[in-house]
Design an enzyme around this catalytic site. Structure first.
Site, PDB file in Angstrom:
ATOM      1  N   GLU A 141       8.893   1.136  11.626  1.00 58.92           N
ATOM      2  CA  GLU A 141       9.992   2.104  11.553  1.00 58.92           C
ATOM      3  C   GLU A 141       9.334   3.467  11.565  1.00 58.92           C
ATOM      4  OE1 GLU A 141      12.108   4.944  10.571  1.00 58.92           O
ATOM      5  OE2 GLU A 141      12.029   4.132   8.529  1.00 58.92           O
ATOM      6  N   LYS A 147       0.857  -1.182   0.000  1.00 57.65           N
ATOM      7  CA  LYS A 147       0.000   0.000   0.000  1.00 57.65           C
ATOM      8  C   LYS A 147       0.898   1.239   0.000  1.00 57.65           C
ATOM      9  CE  LYS A 147      -3.523   2.836   0.728  1.00 57.65           C
ATOM     10  NZ  LYS A 147      -2.761   4.096   0.956  1.00 57.65           N
ATOM     11  N   CYS A 184      13.260  10.812   8.478  1.00 58.97           N
ATOM     12  CA  CYS A 184      13.097  10.485   9.898  1.00 58.97           C
ATOM     13  C   CYS A 184      14.424  10.436  10.648  1.00 58.97           C
ATOM     14  CB  CYS A 184      12.348   9.164  10.055  1.00 58.97           C
ATOM     15  SG  CYS A 184      13.043   7.812   9.088  1.00 58.97           S
ATOM     16  N   VAL A 221      -8.531   2.203   3.506  1.00 63.21           N
ATOM     17  CA  VAL A 221      -8.315   1.036   2.651  1.00 63.21           C
ATOM     18  C   VAL A 221      -7.066   0.290   3.114  1.00 63.21           C
ATOM     19  CG1 VAL A 221      -7.695   0.303   0.306  1.00 63.21           C
ATOM     20  CG2 VAL A 221      -9.558   1.934   0.658  1.00 63.21           C
ATOM     21  N   GLY A 222      -6.026   1.035   3.458  1.00 63.85           N
ATOM     22  CA  GLY A 222      -4.823   0.405   3.984  1.00 63.85           C
ATOM     23  C   GLY A 222      -5.056  -0.267   5.325  1.00 63.85           C
ATOM     24  N   GLU A 280       8.585  15.684  16.292  1.00 62.05           N
ATOM     25  CA  GLU A 280       9.146  15.571  14.951  1.00 62.05           C
ATOM     26  C   GLU A 280       8.462  16.584  14.038  1.00 62.05           C
ATOM     27  OE1 GLU A 280      10.499  11.966  12.081  1.00 62.05           O
ATOM     28  OE2 GLU A 280       8.406  11.925  12.725  1.00 62.05           O
TER      29      GLU A 280
END
Length: 489
Positions: free
Chosen positions: A261, A185, A294, A222-223, A393
């Site tokens: 991750e 996805k 990241c 959907v994912g 972040e």
């Protein structure tokens, strides 16, 4: 730089076939540097995702993929050849849909992962320790014992928009090499690199139907079908910590295994004996790809004894960062991927100003770039490590400079974070830098600019930066189950 024309693939790959969405709908793919619609891609539905999950499950349970290692290696080599044949079209496509500076595609955005993300796992199929013997057991008569590694099953792989191709192939390589099937996805902001890969699989490899499925969709729910469906054995997710927590929560009902991750807020510790003139220009790398990485070292820790000197150099560095048109080879910082992301970054900047951090460079939308979702390279100094700017972040081209007293204080500040993904230590003494690096609670760390990246290098983080490792032997083992066997000697 003039990039070649490319023809995108708008279709999904489900059960070995390139197909439109089940309801015929599409969504726009937009260039973040120009705000122009590049074209459309099939807008996968929940029904499409269910078909893809079913195909992946059947391909694993009924096909030869899980057991025929030589076949898997051959198929991965075929995919490698196919990707290399369209390298330049893929490069142009990534610049267009991700807004990545083209220079970065000659490194981590394309060429680095293309070199080994598939080839290393393919080679490891023959070298991996699939089975090992244990000493004979003698509890109820003498018994032979062995430990066997087997593929997990059907994997759901969810990929972010910042380094889409890099993350995708570094998931597919280990997943497929270990004998699993997958439903991929891609992020709705950057779907074409994934659908291109789906076309190459369908047209240029022997990978069986259902082993790889690619379902693009503008609908994040959907994912989420991957997380909810018991036919999926593991979710491999790269993205925000907030979404990673949701995946763990939603997958708990089926005890879904996860590889996560997630985010980072990495510290760059510059020791008082470092060569500031040589080291500090490297801090500008944190603005690479508009800060949308990241592992980027966005907290710059400077010793109080040389703080003013360091701030002066950093001010010049950040003010001189080339930003703007991602097709220009000289550009380091391109656009944010979307208007939403730009507004999020701007909100972080506005809050930092309100919290009392001193803004010395940048701080907003560049006046001369009237189109595209750009934020100026931005530098804050005198930042309190307890502030939102230092703890959250930002995922934008924003650096925060924080003073420290001594080595112990630098370590304390670096570790005073919910994250633990990466970082860096710089000192004239390698021994000192290595000692400090050993005290930083992160999954990776560079010492005096040393680069740890590679398909053979296990990448991941501590604490809120994730669970598990991508790449390396540890990354291969992420996609295996362990079976213990015993039989009479």
């Amino acid at each position: 730089m003039t990039l070649p024309a490319f023809t995108p693939e708008p279709r999904l790959l489900i059960d070995g076939k390139l197909v439109e969405s089940s309801d015929g709908s599409t969504f726009d793919n937009v260039n973040p540097a120009t705000e122009e619609v590049l074209g459309q891609v099939a807008n996968g539905t929940k029904a499409d995702m269910q078909r893809a999950i079913g195909a992946a499950r059947r391909a694993f349970d009924e096909g030869v993929w899980a057991t025929d290692r030589a076949f898997r290696r051959r198929c991965l080599e075929q995919l490698q050849t196919a990707l290399e044949s369209e390298r330049e079209q893929l490069r142009a496509e990534l610049v267009a849909e991700a807004g990545t500076p083209v220079a970065l595609t000659y490194a981590a955005q394309l060429d680095w992962p293309l070199a080994d993300a598939l080839t290393w796992p393919a080679a490891m199929i023959d070298e991996f320790e699939w089975e090992r013997e244990l000493p004979d057991g003698n509890l109820m008569g003498r018994a032979k014992r062995a430990v066997r590694k087997e593929p997990i099953g059907a994997i759901g792989a969810v990929v972010p928009w910042n380094f889409p191709f890099e993350v995708t192939v570094n998931k597919l390589g280990p997943i497929l090499a270990m004998g699993n099937t997958v439903v991929l996805k891609p992020a709705p902001d950057t779907p074409w690199n994934a659908t291109r890969l789906g076309r190459l699989i369908a047209e240029h490899t022997e990978i069986p139907a259902g082993v790889v499925n690619v379902v693009a969709s503008a609908d994040h729910l959907v994912g989420e079908e991957l997380t909810l469906d018991p036919r999926i054995d593991l979710i491999s997710f790269t993205g925000s910590t907030t979404t990673g927590k949701r995946i763990m929560e939603r997958g708990a009902a089926t005890l879904k295994r996860v590889f996560l991750e997630l985010g980072g807020k990495s510290a760059m510790i510059v020791c008082d004996d470092a060569d500031f003139a040589a080291v500090l220009p490297g801090a500008g790398i944190a603005c690479m790809h508009a800060g949308q990485g990241c592992a980027l070292q966005t907290r710059i820790l400077l010793p109080r004894s040389r703080y003013a000197e360091g701030v002066e150099i950093l001010t010049q560095v950040v003010a001189g960062i080339p930003y703007g048109d991602p097709t220009d080879l000289g550009t380091l910082s391109g656009p944010q991927v979307s208007a939403l992301q730009r507004d999020r970054v701007q909100a972080h900047i506005d809050r930092a100003i309100a919290d009392g951090a001193r803004l010395v460079v940048g701080g907003g939308r560049p006046a001369h770039l009237t189109r595209g979702w750009f934020i100026e390279p931005t530098l804050f100094v005198d930042v309190d490590n307890s502030s939102a700017l230092a703890q959250q972040e930002v995922f934008g081209p924003v650096l925060a400079v924080i003073p420290y007293d001594d080595d112990a204080d630098a370590v304390r500040i670096a570790n005073d974070s919910p994250y633990g993904l990466s970082g860096g230590v710089y000192s004239a003494s390698t021994e000192r830098a290595l000692r400090l690096a050993g005290q930083i609670r992160t999954g990776s760390i560079g010492v005096n600019g040393g680069l740890w990246y590679g398909a053979d290098a296990p990448y991941g983080g501590y604490r809120s930066s994730g669970i598990g490792r991508q790449n390396g032997i540890e990354g291969l083992e992420m996609y295996t189950e362990t079976k213990l066997l015993g039989w009479p000697a």
